[in-house]
Scaffold this motif. Structure first.
Motif, PDB file in Angstrom:
ATOM      1  N   ASN B 124       0.823  -1.219   0.000  1.00  0.00           N
ATOM      2  CA  ASN B 124       0.000   0.000   0.000  1.00  0.00           C
ATOM      3  C   ASN B 124       0.854   1.265   0.000  1.00  0.00           C
ATOM      4  O   ASN B 124       0.502   2.266  -0.652  1.00  0.00           O
ATOM      5  CB  ASN B 124      -0.926  -0.047   1.225  1.00  0.00           C
ATOM      6  CG  ASN B 124      -1.582   1.265   1.580  1.00  0.00           C
ATOM      7  OD1 ASN B 124      -0.925   2.213   1.967  1.00  0.00           O
ATOM      8  ND2 ASN B 124      -2.894   1.327   1.439  1.00  0.00           N
ATOM      9  N   SER B 127       2.398   3.206  -3.636  1.00  0.00           N
ATOM     10  CA  SER B 127       1.730   4.201  -4.472  1.00  0.00           C
ATOM     11  C   SER B 127       1.555   5.520  -3.727  1.00  0.00           C
ATOM     12  O   SER B 127       1.547   6.591  -4.354  1.00  0.00           O
ATOM     13  CB  SER B 127       0.399   3.683  -5.015  1.00  0.00           C
ATOM     14  OG  SER B 127      -0.294   2.952  -4.060  1.00  0.00           O
ATOM     15  N   VAL B 128       1.438   5.455  -2.405  1.00  0.00           N
ATOM     16  CA  VAL B 128       1.424   6.708  -1.641  1.00  0.00           C
ATOM     17  C   VAL B 128       2.778   7.407  -1.804  1.00  0.00           C
ATOM     18  O   VAL B 128       2.844   8.630  -1.993  1.00  0.00           O
ATOM     19  CB  VAL B 128       1.101   6.440  -0.157  1.00  0.00           C
ATOM     20  CG1 VAL B 128       1.197   7.721   0.654  1.00  0.00           C
ATOM     21  CG2 VAL B 128      -0.300   5.833  -0.017  1.00  0.00           C
ATOM     22  N   ALA B 130       4.659   7.197  -4.349  1.00  0.00           N
ATOM     23  CA  ALA B 130       4.647   7.784  -5.698  1.00  0.00           C
ATOM     24  C   ALA B 130       3.919   9.119  -5.686  1.00  0.00           C
ATOM     25  O   ALA B 130       4.352  10.092  -6.331  1.00  0.00           O
ATOM     26  CB  ALA B 130       3.990   6.822  -6.682  1.00  0.00           C
ATOM     27  N   GLY B 131       2.824   9.184  -4.939  1.00  0.00           N
ATOM     28  CA  GLY B 131       2.066  10.440  -4.857  1.00  0.00           C
ATOM     29  C   GLY B 131       2.844  11.533  -4.155  1.00  0.00           C
ATOM     30  O   GLY B 131       2.823  12.699  -4.577  1.00  0.00           O
ATOM     31  N   VAL B 132       3.540  11.166  -3.085  1.00  0.00           N
ATOM     32  CA  VAL B 132       4.366  12.167  -2.384  1.00  0.00           C
ATOM     33  C   VAL B 132       5.452  12.673  -3.340  1.00  0.00           C
ATOM     34  O   VAL B 132       5.705  13.884  -3.433  1.00  0.00           O
ATOM     35  CB  VAL B 132       4.984  11.564  -1.105  1.00  0.00           C
ATOM     36  CG1 VAL B 132       5.915  12.585  -0.439  1.00  0.00           C
ATOM     37  CG2 VAL B 132       3.903  11.137  -0.127  1.00  0.00           C
ATOM     38  N   LEU B 134       5.320  12.690  -6.563  1.00  0.00           N
ATOM     39  CA  LEU B 134       4.683  13.505  -7.601  1.00  0.00           C
ATOM     40  C   LEU B 134       4.497  14.938  -7.101  1.00  0.00           C
ATOM     41  O   LEU B 134       4.759  15.908  -7.831  1.00  0.00           O
ATOM     42  CB  LEU B 134       3.335  12.891  -7.993  1.00  0.00           C
ATOM     43  CG  LEU B 134       2.492  13.674  -8.991  1.00  0.00           C
ATOM     44  CD1 LEU B 134       3.194  13.793 -10.349  1.00  0.00           C
ATOM     45  CD2 LEU B 134       1.109  13.014  -9.178  1.00  0.00           C
ATOM     46  N   ALA B 135       4.054  15.067  -5.869  1.00  0.00           N
ATOM     47  CA  ALA B 135       3.893  16.413  -5.290  1.00  0.00           C
ATOM     48  C   ALA B 135       5.238  17.136  -5.236  1.00  0.00           C
ATOM     49  O   ALA B 135       5.327  18.326  -5.575  1.00  0.00           O
ATOM     50  CB  ALA B 135       3.278  16.312  -3.888  1.00  0.00           C
ATOM     51  N   GLU B 136       6.278  16.412  -4.824  1.00  0.00           N
ATOM     52  CA  GLU B 136       7.604  17.036  -4.773  1.00  0.00           C
ATOM     53  C   GLU B 136       8.051  17.466  -6.166  1.00  0.00           C
ATOM     54  O   GLU B 136       8.671  18.514  -6.346  1.00  0.00           O
ATOM     55  CB  GLU B 136       8.635  16.058  -4.177  1.00  0.00           C
ATOM     56  CG  GLU B 136       8.339  15.618  -2.758  1.00  0.00           C
ATOM     57  CD  GLU B 136       8.280  16.762  -1.776  1.00  0.00           C
ATOM     58  OE1 GLU B 136       9.080  17.702  -1.892  1.00  0.00           O
ATOM     59  OE2 GLU B 136       7.405  16.731  -0.891  1.00  0.00           O
ATOM     60  N   VAL B 138       6.111  18.210  -8.865  1.00  0.00           N
ATOM     61  CA  VAL B 138       5.326  19.346  -9.365  1.00  0.00           C
ATOM     62  C   VAL B 138       5.735  20.629  -8.637  1.00  0.00           C
ATOM     63  O   VAL B 138       5.832  21.697  -9.240  1.00  0.00           O
ATOM     64  CB  VAL B 138       3.812  19.070  -9.215  1.00  0.00           C
ATOM     65  CG1 VAL B 138       2.992  20.318  -9.493  1.00  0.00           C
ATOM     66  CG2 VAL B 138       3.386  17.939 -10.158  1.00  0.00           C
ATOM     67  N   GLU B 161       2.374  -1.539 -10.369  1.00  0.00           N
ATOM     68  CA  GLU B 161       1.703  -0.283 -10.738  1.00  0.00           C
ATOM     69  C   GLU B 161       2.512   0.933 -10.284  1.00  0.00           C
ATOM     70  O   GLU B 161       2.630   1.920 -11.010  1.00  0.00           O
ATOM     71  CB  GLU B 161       0.299  -0.221 -10.115  1.00  0.00           C
ATOM     72  CG  GLU B 161      -0.703  -1.173 -10.728  1.00  0.00           C
ATOM     73  CD  GLU B 161      -2.130  -0.853 -10.302  1.00  0.00           C
ATOM     74  OE1 GLU B 161      -2.356   0.198  -9.682  1.00  0.00           O
ATOM     75  OE2 GLU B 161      -3.030  -1.665 -10.611  1.00  0.00           O
ATOM     76  N   SER B 162       3.045   0.850  -9.077  1.00  0.00           N
ATOM     77  CA  SER B 162       3.759   2.007  -8.534  1.00  0.00           C
ATOM     78  C   SER B 162       5.053   2.264  -9.292  1.00  0.00           C
ATOM     79  O   SER B 162       5.382   3.418  -9.603  1.00  0.00           O
ATOM     80  CB  SER B 162       4.045   1.792  -7.045  1.00  0.00           C
ATOM     81  OG  SER B 162       2.834   1.636  -6.342  1.00  0.00           O
ATOM     82  N   GLU B 164       5.633   1.485 -12.317  1.00  0.00           N
ATOM     83  CA  GLU B 164       5.232   1.976 -13.641  1.00  0.00           C
ATOM     84  C   GLU B 164       4.959   3.477 -13.602  1.00  0.00           C
ATOM     85  O   GLU B 164       5.401   4.231 -14.477  1.00  0.00           O
ATOM     86  CB  GLU B 164       3.980   1.205 -14.088  1.00  0.00           C
ATOM     87  CG  GLU B 164       3.485   1.532 -15.475  1.00  0.00           C
ATOM     88  CD  GLU B 164       2.229   0.722 -15.819  1.00  0.00           C
ATOM     89  OE1 GLU B 164       1.986  -0.323 -15.194  1.00  0.00           O
ATOM     90  OE2 GLU B 164       1.493   1.161 -16.711  1.00  0.00           O
ATOM     91  N   PHE B 165       4.262   3.907 -12.551  1.00  0.00           N
ATOM     92  CA  PHE B 165       3.957   5.337 -12.460  1.00  0.00           C
ATOM     93  C   PHE B 165       5.204   6.140 -12.119  1.00  0.00           C
ATOM     94  O   PHE B 165       5.443   7.214 -12.706  1.00  0.00           O
ATOM     95  CB  PHE B 165       2.860   5.603 -11.428  1.00  0.00           C
ATOM     96  CG  PHE B 165       2.423   7.043 -11.411  1.00  0.00           C
ATOM     97  CD1 PHE B 165       1.535   7.510 -12.370  1.00  0.00           C
ATOM     98  CD2 PHE B 165       2.913   7.925 -10.473  1.00  0.00           C
ATOM     99  CE1 PHE B 165       1.145   8.842 -12.388  1.00  0.00           C
ATOM    100  CE2 PHE B 165       2.530   9.259 -10.481  1.00  0.00           C
ATOM    101  CZ  PHE B 165       1.641   9.719 -11.442  1.00  0.00           C
ATOM    102  N   SER B 168       7.144   6.398 -15.280  1.00  0.00           N
ATOM    103  CA  SER B 168       6.444   7.175 -16.311  1.00  0.00           C
ATOM    104  C   SER B 168       6.434   8.665 -15.976  1.00  0.00           C
ATOM    105  O   SER B 168       6.578   9.508 -16.866  1.00  0.00           O
ATOM    106  CB  SER B 168       4.995   6.690 -16.455  1.00  0.00           C
ATOM    107  OG  SER B 168       4.956   5.317 -16.763  1.00  0.00           O
TER     108      SER B 168
END
Lengths: 318, 312
Positions: B124, B127-128, B130-132, B134-136, B138, B161-162, B164-165, B168
């Protein structure tokens, strides 16, 4: 006349344009049909980003919470609500682990409820209320112009997590724009479109069109009905509806959801306990194996029958 | 951090890594004593034997870096904590805890010290993370997001999945696979086919490195280099770390050896916390590298400071 999807798209674009540090993402949201127009022309404010993603729904749910943890805003546009089943771990478990924290950003999942029919046995999930129930989070279904205005403005970008569902069945239809003086609470949980003295008609899920058809039946019978729509599928305060019912004494509940754990049943329990109405009509669905094959997937309503059940025959005054 | 600064006149080597490893070991043994006394209602997954990688990750983390952990997070939480007392308070679910008693053990996080999220659900946290990241990305902060997982959790689809993201979206993630060869009570060979992590990384075009030997000085050098690769190439990197989760037992009835999973480990707290006389124990590695007297001296000092800390 503006289509439902065009109107919602315009409201989303307006809200996003004023949001800073916003990351909007999903599959094909900035390509091809742009989710049938829902996500066409998206652009956030300063420091924002729009991302076409791979087909990784579980990760996409988790990614939004990661963005939220950093105090930024995320919107995950999901092509079909049933795809969210792949991300339920995050929707339930991840949010539970962080929901107590201060300083969280905004995370909204905007999902298309594929209620248009004939998509096959795997694409007709209507149960936003079930998703929100096991996750214990708010969820808002958008049926028309007035509720779109309030729900999108209030919730699309706002600290915390919630889901917003839009109806594929309504995409190419003129957006519902009822005349009169609609009202709602600040949160956009419950909307009242009409007032009336002969019955209280309450739409749950995306059943506002059917509920409107019933109120038109009242009009034709020279009767008046109060019309409400319960748009927040998780724990709204329906005191205003109960007040109306206390006056009218007749209740029509219209729920197009497919859950066996309907919010409308919880409302019916409260209505029966507190208002003891003299007549109740429950228009909804009961599970059928026919749901598991391509079908029209539309809740049909026999309006004269509803009025008859209420003891208000449509022919009596017409 | 103040509590890992240690200097011995007769040793020229930087002792911070050794002090950090020793502190993580001794602190875990203190937690183990509390487990033995049934002081916690929450399940605790100790990570005895995992100290070298936790000390090294903590050492290379920059001010804007983040950590996303699993349920077995004690070693990282201790490595990053400024107070063992607050860690113990969290396990007791009291308001003095690092998360105010909201999270307990398996979800223990400490954002003020860079631990932004921990998950008790296998896979779990990836992917979180990955999101953190992504925020860094952006926000262009330059921060790197480390995420831990294991040879059991990496069986989940979430890893695929994670990665891959992360690849990508060109995110600076460092994915740490702590491979202890076990998932609860089954060995890898008892539950699944072999997964060649290097080949998996190659399939995604992600740099990969395997760390073995529990040498924190070598780990720090490798992780610093890999962290730079993540930043410069704007790419995730995968680091597979060979670890042994110490505290294993043999079931008397079955005569079957099983790995430690959670709860009380069959080891005791003392000022010399060696558990195994081989390189699977990071304390043994310190002893080999620094000599036993020096290692014992470090252990003794940290032992005393930890007792002062929790009794203050």
């Amino acid at each position: 006349m503006t289509d439902y999807v065009e109107y919602i798209n315009s409201r989303i674009r307006t809200r996003m344009s004023s949001a800073e540090r916003l990351i909007a993402y999903g599959q094909n949201i900035a390509a091809g049909s742009h989710l049938s127009g829902l996500t066409r022309g998206l652009a956030g404010g300063r420091g924002s980003s729009i991302i076409n993603t791979p087909n990784i729904e579980n990760a996409l749910a988790g990614i939004g919470f990661g963005v939220m943890l950093r105090g930024m805003s995320a919107i995950f546009f999901c092509k079909q609500q049933d795809f969210l089943l792949l991300g339920m771990d995050h929707i339930v478990n991840t949010y539970n682990a962080i929901r107590h924290r201060g300083g969280l950003g905004s995370f909204t999942i905007v999902a298309i409820v594929v209620d248009s029919g004939f998509e096959g046995p795997q694409s007709g999930l209507h149960n936003l209320s079930d998703i929100c129930s096991i996750a214990q989070v708010p969820g808002y279904l958008v049926a028309g112009r007035y509720d779109a205005d309030i729900i999108i403005d209030r919730h699309l970008v706002s600290p915390g997590f919630r889901l917003i569902g839009v109806s594929q069945r309504l995409f190419r239809t003129p957006v519902i724009d009822l005349q009169g003086m609609p009202s709602s609470n600040v949160e956009g949980d419950i909307f009242q479109y009409y007032d009336g003295g002969d019955a209280t008609v309450v739409a749950f899920g995306l059943a506002l069109p059917q509920a409107i058809a019933i109120t038109r039946g009242f009009d034709a019978a020279h009767r008046t009905a109060a019309l409400f729509s319960v748009n927040n599928v998780w724990m709204p305060d329906w005191t205003a509806i109960l007040s109306s019912l206390a006056r009218t004494g007749r209740l029509v509940v219209v729920d197009d959801g497919k859950s066996a754990n309907r919010q409308s049943d919880r409302f019916l329990k409260d209505a029966l306990l507190h208002c003891r109405p003299k007549a109740v009509v429950d228009v909804g669905r009961r599970f059928s194996i026919d749901w598991a094959r391509p079908n029209a997937d539309r809740l049909e309503v026999d309006v004269p029958a509803v009025l008859n059940e209420l003891g208000l025959p449509s022919t009596q005054s017409a | 951090m103040q509590h890992t600064a240690i200097a011995l006149d007769h040793v020229r080597e930087d002792l911070s890594p050794a002090a950090s490893v020793m502190r993580i070991r001794l602190a875990q043994l203190l937690v183990n004593e509390s487990l033995r006394k049934k002081e916690f209602r929450v399940p605790v997954h100790l990570a005895l034997g995992h100290e070298a990688i936790a000390a090294s990750v903590s050492a290379v983390m920059g001010e804007k870096d983040w950590l996303c952990l699993t349920h077995r997070n004690a070693h990282y939480n201790i490595a990053r904590a400024t107070s063992l007392k607050a860690e113990l308070a969290e396990l007791r679910l009291t308001p003095e805890g690092v998360a105010g008693g909201w999270l307990g053990s398996m979800n223990m996080a400490n954002p003020a010290r860079g631990i932004i999220y921990s998950s008790s659900i296998l896979g779990n946290n990836l992917s979180v993370a990955a999101g953190v990241a992504l925020a860094e990305s952006v926000a262009a902060t330059g921060g790197v997001v480390f995420a831990t997982t294991g040879d059991g959790a990496m069986e989940e689809g979430s890893l695929y999945e994670s990665l891959e993201f992360m690849k990508s979206a060109r995110l600076a993630n460092v994915v740490l696979i702590e491979n202890n060869g076990w998932s609860m009570f089954t060995r890898i060979s008892e539950r699944r086919c072999v997964i060649r992590t290097d080949s998996l990384a190659d399939a995604f075009g992600i740099p990969y490195e395997r760390l073995t030997g529990n040498d924190p000085w070598r780990y720090i050098a490798a992780l610093s280099r890999l962290r730079n690769i993540a930043i410069e190439q704007r790419s995730p990197v995968i680091v597979e770390i060979e670890v042994s989760t110490l505290g294993d037992v043999t079931l008397p009835a079955e005569g079957r050896h099983i790995n430690y999973h959670h709860g009380v480990a069959p080891v005791t707290f003392s000022d010399w916390p060696l558990i195994k006389q081989d390189p699977s124990d990071p304390v043994h590695v310190l002893m080999e590298r620094l000599g036993e007297p020096t290692a014992r001296e470090i252990a003794g000092r940290i032992h005393a400071s930890l007792l002062d800390e929790i009794n203050s």
